[in-house]
Design a protein around this motif. Structure first.
Motif, PDB file in Angstrom:
ATOM      1  N   ARG A 106      10.648  -2.533  49.223  1.00  0.00           N
ATOM      2  CA  ARG A 106      10.047  -2.330  50.585  1.00  0.00           C
ATOM      3  C   ARG A 106      11.405  -1.960  51.452  1.00  0.00           C
ATOM      4  O   ARG A 106      11.257  -1.089  52.036  1.00  0.00           O
ATOM      5  N   PHE A 107      12.454  -2.726  51.055  1.00  0.00           N
ATOM      6  CA  PHE A 107      13.869  -2.509  51.776  1.00  0.00           C
ATOM      7  C   PHE A 107      14.199  -0.924  51.608  1.00  0.00           C
ATOM      8  O   PHE A 107      14.258  -0.222  52.568  1.00  0.00           O
ATOM      9  N   TRP A 108      14.133  -0.326  50.558  1.00  0.00           N
ATOM     10  CA  TRP A 108      14.667   0.957  49.982  1.00  0.00           C
ATOM     11  C   TRP A 108      13.547   2.068  50.559  1.00  0.00           C
ATOM     12  O   TRP A 108      14.038   2.994  50.859  1.00  0.00           O
TER      13      TRP A 108
ATOM     14  N   SER B  48      11.842   1.660  52.910  1.00  0.00           N
ATOM     15  CA  SER B  48      11.897   1.829  54.615  1.00  0.00           C
ATOM     16  C   SER B  48      13.269   2.600  54.801  1.00  0.00           C
ATOM     17  O   SER B  48      13.380   3.140  55.460  1.00  0.00           O
ATOM     18  N   PHE B  49      14.349   2.206  53.958  1.00  0.00           N
ATOM     19  CA  PHE B  49      15.645   2.833  54.090  1.00  0.00           C
ATOM     20  C   PHE B  49      15.505   4.496  53.999  1.00  0.00           C
ATOM     21  O   PHE B  49      15.907   5.277  54.942  1.00  0.00           O
TER      22      PHE B  49
ATOM     23  N   GLN C 163      15.832   6.005  57.746  1.00  0.00           N
ATOM     24  CA  GLN C 163      17.037   6.738  57.601  1.00  0.00           C
ATOM     25  C   GLN C 163      17.364   8.249  57.205  1.00  0.00           C
ATOM     26  O   GLN C 163      17.656   9.153  57.853  1.00  0.00           O
TER      27      GLN C 163
ATOM     28  N   ALA D 190      10.222  -7.076  47.658  1.00  0.00           N
ATOM     29  CA  ALA D 190      11.109  -7.097  49.054  1.00  0.00           C
ATOM     30  C   ALA D 190      12.042  -5.941  48.709  1.00  0.00           C
ATOM     31  O   ALA D 190      12.391  -5.418  49.592  1.00  0.00           O
TER      32      ALA D 190
END
Lengths: 219, 232
Positions: B98-100, B102-103, B107, B95
């Motif tokens: 996946r978060f980073w 996505s970042f 971004q 998780a």
């Protein structure tokens, strides 16, 4: 060890609704904490320092952020009940593709529908309906995107159904007239308690949108 | 049957997204056929395989297409279970990764593209925002990795995070040359700096990188094109 699950959320957030539905589908007991986005709690800022946004899922003290990541996490940890993602890797890739499509299109286009006017609004409405039609195509004759049962794409998309009424009123159009199959699907999902209890009343959402329009000075 | 397990990648050397899939396939030593698409003249196959976006990359495995680079990478990791594992086994770590991912994907990419395509004040603003986001990632590295040391440095393994970093910032020295601005400062973002150094040292990364002149020409083209149309 007892599982401790906390959800930091905001009642009209479709992203928060996704997590509520996933937790309900899995029968997970959790503590719901309503955040005031004008006055974010210290816990929220601590648990999501990067984006400072809801929803935040806190599992045994450890935060998981971003709704698609949260739903996948919930599905993976509590994998023995009501699986949301398919077991076949190809089907999983397709489900992730469509969830990503929903994220790319529906929220932003929906937002444009209620925040803009004139040509810009017409363009947003057109693209919004086109996107819903593509989703209808993917649904096909299945009762749910997940097949016979609620799946990942259903959980990701259905929260926006609570916002459709607000979009329709602001955009002066009927989503059901253009996408009857999708509305039939949404109503089918609403028959499930995990969905109906996770989505707010559409009039309440519309009232919230009107408040926002006033606050932003949008007619 | 020769058709069994046939893998085709539709991409273009210009696309960092296609590069991601290329890296994933090569890391796993998966044999594949590569189709270079001309984005001004897309093949009928591409349009058939990705009717929603009509974009590259598209991976076709045994005749079945998948689009969107991150969806493709997760598919590759789940289907070919040989090493290296591109996402962690542990669900919580997964998780986080996946978060980073996505970042970086949403971004950093967006801000970098804005900086590439803008001039004057708009560019200054974008670059400032890019530096701020790099600082956030720098802090994040301490959260993702033990002691902030990426696994590529401790044991040479490359995963999905390294793949997205490589495809975006691998050529950062060339990007700095075209923009005339320092993007990765070893003093401001030492962890990211050493991360990128380690990534760029990998033989696979060196082999798959297009010649510098070609990349510079592409970056200049993208920039000039954008500046022309914004001032038109």
């Amino acid at each position: 060890m007892a599982e401790e699950v906390v959800l930091l959320d905001f009642w009209p957030s479709p992203f928060g609704m996704r997590v509520r539905i996933a937790l309900a589908e899995k029968g997970i007991k959790y503590e719901y904490k309503e955040e005031d986005l004008k006055n974010k709690s210290a816990l929220l800022l601590q648990m999501n320092p990067v984006h400072k946004k809801i929803p935040v899922l806190i599992h045994n003290g450890k935060p998981v952020c971003e709704s698609l990541i949260q739903v996948q996490y919930i599905d993976e940890v509590w994998h023995h009940k009501s699986p949301l993602l398919p077991s076949d890797p190809y089907q999983r890739a397709i489900a992730r593709f469509w969830a990503d499509f929903v994220d790319k299109k529906i929220y932003d286009l929906g937002r444009k529908v209620w925040t803009t006017k004139g040509e810009e609004q017409e363009a947003a409405k057109k693209e919004f309906i086109e996107s819903l039609k593509l989703l209808e195509g993917e649904l096909g004759d299945k009762p749910y995107f997940g097949g016979e049962n609620l799946g990942y794409v259903d959980v990701v998309l259905v929260p926006f159904y609570s916002w459709f009424y607000a979009y329709e009123k602001c955009g002066n159009f009927s989503i059901e007239a253009e996408c009857p199959k999708l509305i039939a699907w949404a109503k089918r999902c609403m028959q499930k308690e995990s969905v109906s209890k996770s989505l707010p009343d559409r009039e309440k959402v519309y009232g919230f949108v009107l408040q926002l329009k006033k606050a932003f000075g949008i007619e | 049957m020769e058709e069994e397990n046939k893998v085709t990648l539709h991409g273009t050397w210009r696309s960092p997204y296609a590069k991601r899939v290329e890296l994933a396939l090569k890391l796993k030593a998966i044999p594949f056929e590569y189709v270079e698409e001309d984005l001004n003249n897309k093949s009928p196959l591409l349009l058939k395989y990705n009717p929603v976006y009509k974009k590259v990359p598209v991976l076709v495995h045994n005749g079945k297409p998948i689009a969107e680079s991150l969806c493709i990478i997760e598919y590759i990791d789940e289907t070919w279970k040989n090493s290296p594992q591109l996402l962690p086994e542990d669900r919580y770590k997964r998780a986080k990764v996946r978060f980073w991912t996505s970042f970086i994907h949403q971004q950093l990419y967006e801000t970098m593209l804005t900086a590439m395509k803008a001039a004057g004040e708009a560019q200054e603003k974008a670059i400032k925002e890019l530096w701020e986001k790099l600082q956030v990632l720098e802090e994040g590295m301490k959260d993702i990795f033990l002691n902030g040391t990426p696994s590529i440095i401790s044991n040479g393994s490359m995963g999905i995070l390294e793949i997205v970093m490589c495809s975006l910032l691998g050529p950062y020295k060339l990007q700095e040359e075209v923009l005339g601005i320092k993007i990765i400062d070893p003093e401001k973002t030492p962890l990211i700096f050493s991360w990128l150094e380690a990534i760029n040292e990998l033989p696979l990364v060196k082999e798959t990188a297009p010649p510098s002149e070609k990349t510079i020409a592409l970056l200049k083209f993208v920039r000039e094109n954008a500046l022309k149309s914004s001032s038109a």
